[in-house]
Design an enzyme around this catalytic site. Sequence first.
Site, PDB file in Angstrom:
ATOM      1  N   GLY A  11     -10.364  -3.200   3.464  1.00 51.57           N
ATOM      2  CA  GLY A  11      -9.386  -3.153   4.551  1.00 51.57           C
ATOM      3  C   GLY A  11      -9.414  -1.833   5.300  1.00 51.57           C
ATOM      4  N   ASP A  12      -8.301  -1.528   5.936  1.00 54.07           N
ATOM      5  CA  ASP A  12      -8.219  -0.316   6.766  1.00 54.07           C
ATOM      6  C   ASP A  12      -7.990   0.952   5.951  1.00 54.07           C
ATOM      7  OD1 ASP A  12      -5.661  -1.513   6.151  1.00 54.07           O
ATOM      8  OD2 ASP A  12      -4.765   0.054   7.399  1.00 54.07           O
ATOM      9  N   THR A  44       0.846  -1.202   0.000  1.00 53.90           N
ATOM     10  CA  THR A  44       0.000   0.000   0.000  1.00 53.90           C
ATOM     11  C   THR A  44       0.873   1.241   0.000  1.00 53.90           C
ATOM     12  OG1 THR A  44      -1.851  -1.043   1.100  1.00 53.90           O
ATOM     13  CG2 THR A  44      -1.513   1.272   1.619  1.00 53.90           C
ATOM     14  N   GLY A  73      -4.883  -5.288   7.252  1.00 56.41           N
ATOM     15  CA  GLY A  73      -5.926  -4.306   7.530  1.00 56.41           C
ATOM     16  C   GLY A  73      -6.909  -4.653   8.634  1.00 56.41           C
ATOM     17  N   GLY A 133      -0.462  -2.551   6.303  1.00 52.62           N
ATOM     18  CA  GLY A 133      -0.313  -3.823   7.005  1.00 52.62           C
ATOM     19  C   GLY A 133      -1.578  -4.640   6.875  1.00 52.62           C
TER      20      GLY A 133
HETATM   21  N1  ASP Z   1      -3.632  -2.293   4.751  1.00 53.33           N
HETATM   22  C1  ASP Z   1      -3.995  -2.782   3.460  1.00 53.33           C
HETATM   23  C2  ASP Z   1      -5.243  -3.612   3.572  1.00 53.33           C
HETATM   24  O1  ASP Z   1      -5.390  -4.362   4.509  1.00 53.33           O
HETATM   25  C3  ASP Z   1      -2.930  -3.624   2.839  1.00 53.33           C
HETATM   26  C4  ASP Z   1      -1.591  -2.955   2.758  1.00 53.33           C
HETATM   27  O2  ASP Z   1      -1.190  -2.223   3.645  1.00 53.33           O
HETATM   28  O3  ASP Z   1      -0.893  -3.186   1.739  1.00 53.33           O
HETATM   29  O4  ASP Z   1      -6.053  -3.555   2.692  1.00 53.33           O
END
Ligand code: ASP
Length: 333
Positions: free
Chosen positions: A230-231, A200, A254, A252
């Site tokens: 996700g987050d 991300t 999420g 991370g």
């Molecule tokens: N945080 C993102 C998610 O969970 C994934 C990432 O950080 O690459 O969608």
Amino acid sequence: MKQLSIFLLFYILGLTGVYAQGSKVAIVIHGGAGVILKKNMTAEKEQAYREKLQEAMDTGYALLEQGKSSEEAVIAAIKVMEDSPLFNAGKGAVLTNNGHCELDASIMDGKTLNAGAVAGVKTIKSPIEAARAVMHESKHVMLSGSGAETFAKGEGLEMVDPEYFITERRKKQLEKAKMQEDARGNLGNPMGNNNFKFGTVGAVALDKDGNIVAATSTGGMTNKRFGRIGDSPIIGAGTYANNNTCGISSTGHGEYFIRLAIAHHISAQMEYAGKSLEEAAEDVIQNKLTDLGGTGGIIGLDKDGNIVMEFNSPGMFRGYRKSNGEQEVSIYR
Ligand code: ASP
């Protein structure tokens, strides 16, 4: 005559960006966290990541130096990474279980606490631009799926064929993930899985007026199903900004970041417990996230331009640049 000369002086200073000097400006970016180890990286690949991170950081920083807003700086930095297939955002985003890209993004303004987000979009070239349009041009905070796409089109944003985002590398990653998943589609412990890189992208900036803006853009997690979000598009989890405390962008696993409201958690520790940005970020990532079993990291900065880049994974693509001349691009722990 005197008034005209004063006007001209300010005009020239404005054009050269000199007035931004002396005030503190700063930008911090990330390109994802995960199992990123030097032993798995070729020299060329590492070089490519470093160059793109530097380009993203410098693009945002140049705007701050010219006296532009932190909003413009984070958008510009993120767009460099969305357009690069190296990162899991925009072109080169990870694939869902059925082989599509479903993108999420969010942005928050620390002065007004305004925010905008899009989730599960498939045809908007720059999801972060769409998040910004939601923030300014709609009365909502988060739009999802086809509704978000109709809105973005109406705002005149660039739309693309869903194929635009798909790369060979992500197709291979999806195949590998499918071989490793269990019957419920879980990939097991991310720390023990070399495939686990998040990728991300995010940026947080402080401009000459002391305004903090944070933003995040992603394709989510490889092999995600059922419209999983996700987050990253969730204000308080993937992105948060408040001029009185800090701006944060997360990367991370999420689900853990949502459950801990990671980005707001850090801001809240500063506001309610009087912690510094560094203390709050360390506690939230190294204690709260780690204790819950989550993996990843955050970048952030506070109103004085202090930078934090905290993670509990082996690596995180990251960089920062400040008006006092400090700058760094790094990958490994
Ligand atoms: N945080 C993102 C998610 O969970 C994934 C990432 O950080 O690459 O969608």
